[in-house]
Scaffold this motif. Structure first.
Motif, mmCIF file in Angstrom:
data_model
loop_
_atom_site.group_PDB
_atom_site.id
_atom_site.type_symbol
_atom_site.label_atom_id
_atom_site.label_comp_id
_atom_site.label_asym_id
_atom_site.label_seq_id
_atom_site.Cartn_x
_atom_site.Cartn_y
_atom_site.Cartn_z
ATOM 1 N N LYS A 9 -27.385 22.268 57.085
ATOM 2 C CA LYS A 9 -28.412 23.411 57.341
ATOM 3 C C LYS A 9 -27.523 24.772 57.715
ATOM 4 N N GLY A 10 -28.218 25.847 57.110
ATOM 5 C CA GLY A 10 -27.613 27.051 57.439
ATOM 6 C C GLY A 10 -28.407 28.297 57.050
ATOM 7 N N ARG A 11 -27.776 29.510 57.209
ATOM 8 C CA ARG A 11 -28.558 30.730 56.705
ATOM 9 C C ARG A 11 -27.648 31.806 55.815
ATOM 10 N N ILE A 12 -28.273 32.385 54.720
ATOM 11 C CA ILE A 12 -27.611 33.110 53.766
ATOM 12 C C ILE A 12 -28.140 34.440 54.345
ATOM 13 N N GLU B 289 -36.299 33.277 54.297
ATOM 14 C CA GLU B 289 -35.964 33.721 55.549
ATOM 15 C C GLU B 289 -34.429 33.540 55.633
ATOM 16 N N GLY B 290 -33.902 33.207 54.324
ATOM 17 C CA GLY B 290 -32.341 32.797 54.037
ATOM 18 C C GLY B 290 -31.956 31.521 54.304
ATOM 19 N N LYS B 291 -32.697 30.556 54.704
ATOM 20 C CA LYS B 291 -32.423 29.020 55.273
ATOM 21 C C LYS B 291 -32.385 28.307 54.053
ATOM 22 N N TYR B 292 -31.247 27.281 54.247
ATOM 23 C CA TYR B 292 -31.240 26.399 53.178
ATOM 24 C C TYR B 292 -30.944 24.822 53.953
ATOM 25 N N ALA B 293 -31.221 23.892 53.136
ATOM 26 C CA ALA B 293 -30.978 22.459 53.916
ATOM 27 C C ALA B 293 -30.617 21.756 52.588
ATOM 28 N N LEU B 294 -29.493 20.934 52.785
ATOM 29 C CA LEU B 294 -28.853 20.271 51.545
ATOM 30 C C LEU B 294 -28.492 19.000 51.954
ATOM 31 N N SER B 295 -29.080 17.732 51.085
ATOM 32 C CA SER B 295 -28.465 16.406 51.553
ATOM 33 C C SER B 295 -27.486 16.098 50.362
ATOM 34 N N ILE C 167 -24.275 24.637 59.858
ATOM 35 C CA ILE C 167 -23.258 25.720 59.193
ATOM 36 C C ILE C 167 -23.257 26.949 60.146
ATOM 37 N N ASP C 168 -22.304 27.865 60.165
ATOM 38 C CA ASP C 168 -22.496 29.078 60.767
ATOM 39 C C ASP C 168 -23.128 29.903 59.621
ATOM 40 N N ASP C 169 -23.636 31.143 59.872
ATOM 41 C CA ASP C 169 -24.382 32.032 58.958
ATOM 42 C C ASP C 169 -23.354 32.383 58.039
ATOM 43 N N ILE C 170 -23.776 32.419 56.769
ATOM 44 C CA ILE C 170 -22.785 32.977 55.586
ATOM 45 C C ILE C 170 -23.371 34.712 55.219
ATOM 46 N N GLN C 171 -22.396 35.433 55.145
ATOM 47 C CA GLN C 171 -22.613 36.726 54.510
ATOM 48 C C GLN C 171 -22.090 36.874 53.304
ATOM 49 N N LEU C 172 -22.997 37.531 52.441
ATOM 50 C CA LEU C 172 -22.515 37.818 50.962
ATOM 51 C C LEU C 172 -22.643 39.261 50.627
ATOM 52 N N MET C 173 -21.409 39.862 50.514
ATOM 53 C CA MET C 173 -21.422 41.288 50.292
ATOM 54 C C MET C 173 -21.754 41.525 48.630
ATOM 55 N N GLU C 174 -22.084 42.800 48.591
ATOM 56 C CA GLU C 174 -22.830 43.052 47.400
ATOM 57 C C GLU C 174 -21.329 43.229 46.304
ATOM 58 N N SER C 175 -21.487 42.924 45.159
ATOM 59 C CA SER C 175 -20.180 43.064 44.138
ATOM 60 C C SER C 175 -20.163 44.603 43.906
ATOM 61 N N ALA C 176 -19.022 44.997 43.233
ATOM 62 C CA ALA C 176 -18.548 46.476 43.074
ATOM 63 C C ALA C 176 -19.839 46.917 41.957
#
Length: 752
Positions: free
Chosen positions: A25-28, A55-61, A93-102
């Protein structure tokens, strides 16, 4: 019985298999820590995947084991990391940050929007200029960047050393200038504030064409120019930026004197755990240009300018806040010629602008956001007149009337906005705005105060997947002048097909009388102009439409073609005229009707290493003498002026080099001049056409250093001939001083 035992056996096996699965589990999050919805979260080379929630949350089994986690969404840079799934356990899982592409950053806009979105999804017609393009131009001022845009022209006042902007045929007093969404203060109709924003702190510039008075209030009849400063990417980092650029002014240059232009900048930014602190200081000095004048006089005035910026801010889980200070200390020098006594009279125009702003954003939930901005501007313009004895070098104050003058303007501004997502198809944006304006000075009547209060509501309605409407209303009350009580607007975007978009809009715009027009009295040997406290606000009815064709999204070649048209009618236009109560005096009156109309075509191409923009427009301005002289029925209602504009950038990635070429043709600017009253007669006058072009080469050396060199005004334009005033500097250019050459060094060091 045998069948029963078989089912028991199958269920047991299934239970054992399931028992081997584990969960992560984690957040994006985005770079500003806002949650990201609809992000793809998958385990590489498997069938296992999930989507993030609002809320940016995900869960994956998945079965126990080591995997590569892939996180991706269109418009942001993909991320991957190693994860271990443990049988029968939930691993956070620690929060994952996604940066905007160019590409996403270049296409994203915020001005006038309910949320940050792509250019194509915007209801309004928006153009953007990013920091990379600014750097590639070798620009040292915002004016020099905007002048490369189609439909934007500048007028230059060499006597006062000021430059004003024109957009869609309308002067600068009809263009709203914003710094991070907050209005800049000017003492009159001239948009001097554009030249007092540090170009080295800019992330991008957004230009919205057409009236934006519902959201941004007074002066937004022609459109809005929003200068957006750098805020960092949200990650922990330390960066340092430095720049130095030297430039000739025509043939005048000396590295050790003030001849030529000398520009330098130094800045630093620190980000850690949501905190951000940054600062920048820039020096822009120019020795002016003598041109055809002699002695000490200069056609373009020398200028010394210091610009200061500091920012401190914090980004939390659902909120962020920051304070920003922008300071200007500028002196423009008017040097007089030497008289028979070997002395001369000089004037210093001294500007000090201290601009404070605090902004904040808070997300209550996925449907409701709040934002607010509070600013205070302390702006002064001082005229210091002195006489210098060139025999002794002694300088004394000039004692003649109006020799010394200082005008002070202070403005307190507040805007509060709520963004409410009623449903996936309905957005509401209600807000309030409060302005408090004060002024004082020798030429200002008393110490006037103007208060303005406004409530506005805009909305975005998705009628169908292809049709989007944005109606809005602004209600306002002003303490001094007669302002329109209600300002309406309606904009629409219709997706005609996968390739074609149609944008249409109607809006009522208005312009408040400037403090100078209300209270400023100016009397000298050649002027006698009084302010008029009884002025009403100008207002306009404006119509525009844009048909846009976009190449297929998955094509290697990106091509966009935009065909636009506009029509504006201005009522109660403020202009100077003889005072009906005293014909020896001139004052400001609501007397004029004015119109502008025009067509434009702009094409943008991205193909491999080539970026190209080619366009043109044809703008008509109203023949104003038709309002006063009924006998001139044979004259055209509009006089027309064409423009052609080209920007080309070609990159050589293997050698870290890019070439930028800019060209603009500005056609003849005609006007009719009244030459007789009995009988009534008029003659056609015009400012002649001209060409300007720049060439810039940028070379990268490693990660942190690049050198830029080039030439501006390749056609060596210095003056434009006019059939009415002889040869002189064109009123439609940002100041032509002939061909110049420049060389610059840019350093950008970043810890990450």
């Amino acid at each position: 019985m045998k069948l029963f035992f078989t089912w028991i056996l199958l269920l047991s096996v299934a239970h054992l298999v399931a028992a081997q699965d584990g969960e992560i589990k984690g957040r994006i999050l985005a770079q500003d820590n806002a949650p990201l919805d609809g992000v793809n979260v998958t385990l590489k080379n498997t069938k296992y995947g999930s989507l993030s929630t609002s809320e940016g949350k995900y869960a994956l089994s998945a079965p126990a084991g080591n995997y590569t986690l892939i996180v991706s969404i269109l418009g942001r840079n993909e991320k991957s990391q190693q994860v271990e799934i443990i049988s029968g356990k939930v691993t956070n899982i620690d929060d994952i940050q996604l940066m905007e592409s160019a590409i996403s950053l270049g296409d994203a806009v915020i001005t006038g929007q309910f949320e940050k979105q792509s250019l194509r999804n915007s209801v309004f017609q928006v153009r953007t200029i990013d920091s990379e393009r600014i750097q590639q131009r070798g620009a040292t001022s915002i004016q020099s960047v905007l002048n490369t845009e189609l439909g934007i022209r500048f007028s230059n006042d060499p006597i006062l050393g000021t430059t004003d902007i024109q957009l869609m045929g309308m002067s600068g007093q009809n263009v709203k200038i914003l710094l991070d969404g907050v209005p800049m203060v000017d003492r009159g109709g001239t948009r001097e504030s554009l030249g007092q924003i540090d170009i080295n702190i800019i992330e991008r510039i957004e230009i919205v064409e057409g009236p934006m008075s519902v959201i941004y209030g007074s002066d937004a009849l022609a459109g809005v120019i929003n200068v957006i400063t750098k805020k960092g990417d949200g990650g922990d980092n330390l960066s340092i930026n430095a720049r130095i650029q030297e430039e000739t002014i025509n043939k005048e240059y000396n590295a050790f004197t003030k001849d030529g232009a000398h520009n330098a900048s130094l800045g630093a930014a620190w980000q850690k755990s949501g905190f951000r602190v940054s600062g920048n200081i820039s020096r822009n000095n120019s020795g002016g240009w003598q041109g055809e004048l002699t002695g000490r006089a200069k056609t373009f005035l020398p200028k010394d300018q210091m610009l200061f910026t500091s920012v401190v801010g914090y980004t939390g889980k659902n909120w962020k806040a920051w304070y920003q200070f922008n300071g200007t200390d500028e002196t423009i020098k008017l040097l007089g010629n030497v008289n028979a006594a070997n002395s001369a009279g000089d004037k210093d125009y001294i500007t000090k602008r201290w601009f404070h702003q605090a902004q904040g954003e808070y997300r209550l939930n996925e449907k409701l956001d709040f934002s607010g901005a509070l600013s205070f501007t302390d702006y002064s313009r001082r005229t210091l007149s002195t006489n210098i004895d060139l025999n002794t070098g002694r300088r004394t104050l000039a004692l003649d009337a109006a020799a010394q003058d200082k005008s002070i303007f202070t403005t307190t501004f507040f805007r509060g906005i709520a963004k409410y997502k009623v449903s996936p198809n309905v957005f509401l944006l209600p807000g309030i705005e409060i302005n408090n304006n004060n002024s004082s000075g020798q030429r200002i009547k008393g110490s006037p105060t103007i208060n303005e209060y406004a409530f506005f509501v805009s909305s975005e309605l998705k009628i169908t997947p292809a049709i989007k409407l944005s109606p809005g209303l602004r209600f306002l009350k002003n303490s001094v002048y007669d302002a329109p009580p209600v300002i309406p607007a309606l904009n629409a975007k219709i997706s005609l097909s996968k390739a074609f978009d149609l944008r249409m809009g109607y809006a009522r715009g208005f312009r408040s009388p400037a403090l100078r027009e209300l209270y400023f009295d100016f009397h000298d040997a050649s002027h006698s102009i009084n302010g008029n406290v009884n002025l009403k606000a100008e207002y306009s009815d404006s119509f525009n439409s844009f048909l846009v064709w976009n190449s297929p999204e998955h094509s290697k070649t990106r091509f966009t073609s935009t065909l636009g048209a506009f029509y504006n009618i201005f009522h109660d236009r403020i202009d100077t005229a003889l005072d009906p109560n005293d014909l020896t005096q001139t004052t400001y009156l609501n007397i004029s009707l004015f119109k502008t109309t025009g067509f434009s075509l702009e094409n943008k191409l991205h193909w491999k290493n080539l970026q190209a923009t080619v366009g043109g427009n044809y703008v008509g301005t109203y023949n104003v003498i038709l309002e006063d002289e009924e006998g001139l029925t044979d004259l055209p209602e509009f006089v027309w002026s064409p423009e052609v504009n080209t920007n080309l950038v070609y990159s050589f990635p293997k050698i870290g080099t890019s070439i930028n070429f800019f060209y603009k043709f500005t056609g003849k600017k005609p006007a009719y001049l009244l030459t007789g009253t009995d009988p009534v007669s008029a003659t056609l006058t015009q400012i002649n056409s001209y060409h300007i072009a720049d060439l810039t080469i940028t070379k990268n050396f490693g990660k942190y250093l690049n050198i830029i060199a080039g030439s501006k005004n390749l056609f060596n334009t210095t003056s434009i001939r006019s059939t009415t005033v002889g040869e002189g500097h064109d009123a439609t250019g940002p100041g032509f001083s002939g061909r110049s050459y420049f060389l610059g060094l840019n350093i950008h060091w970043s810890k990450n």
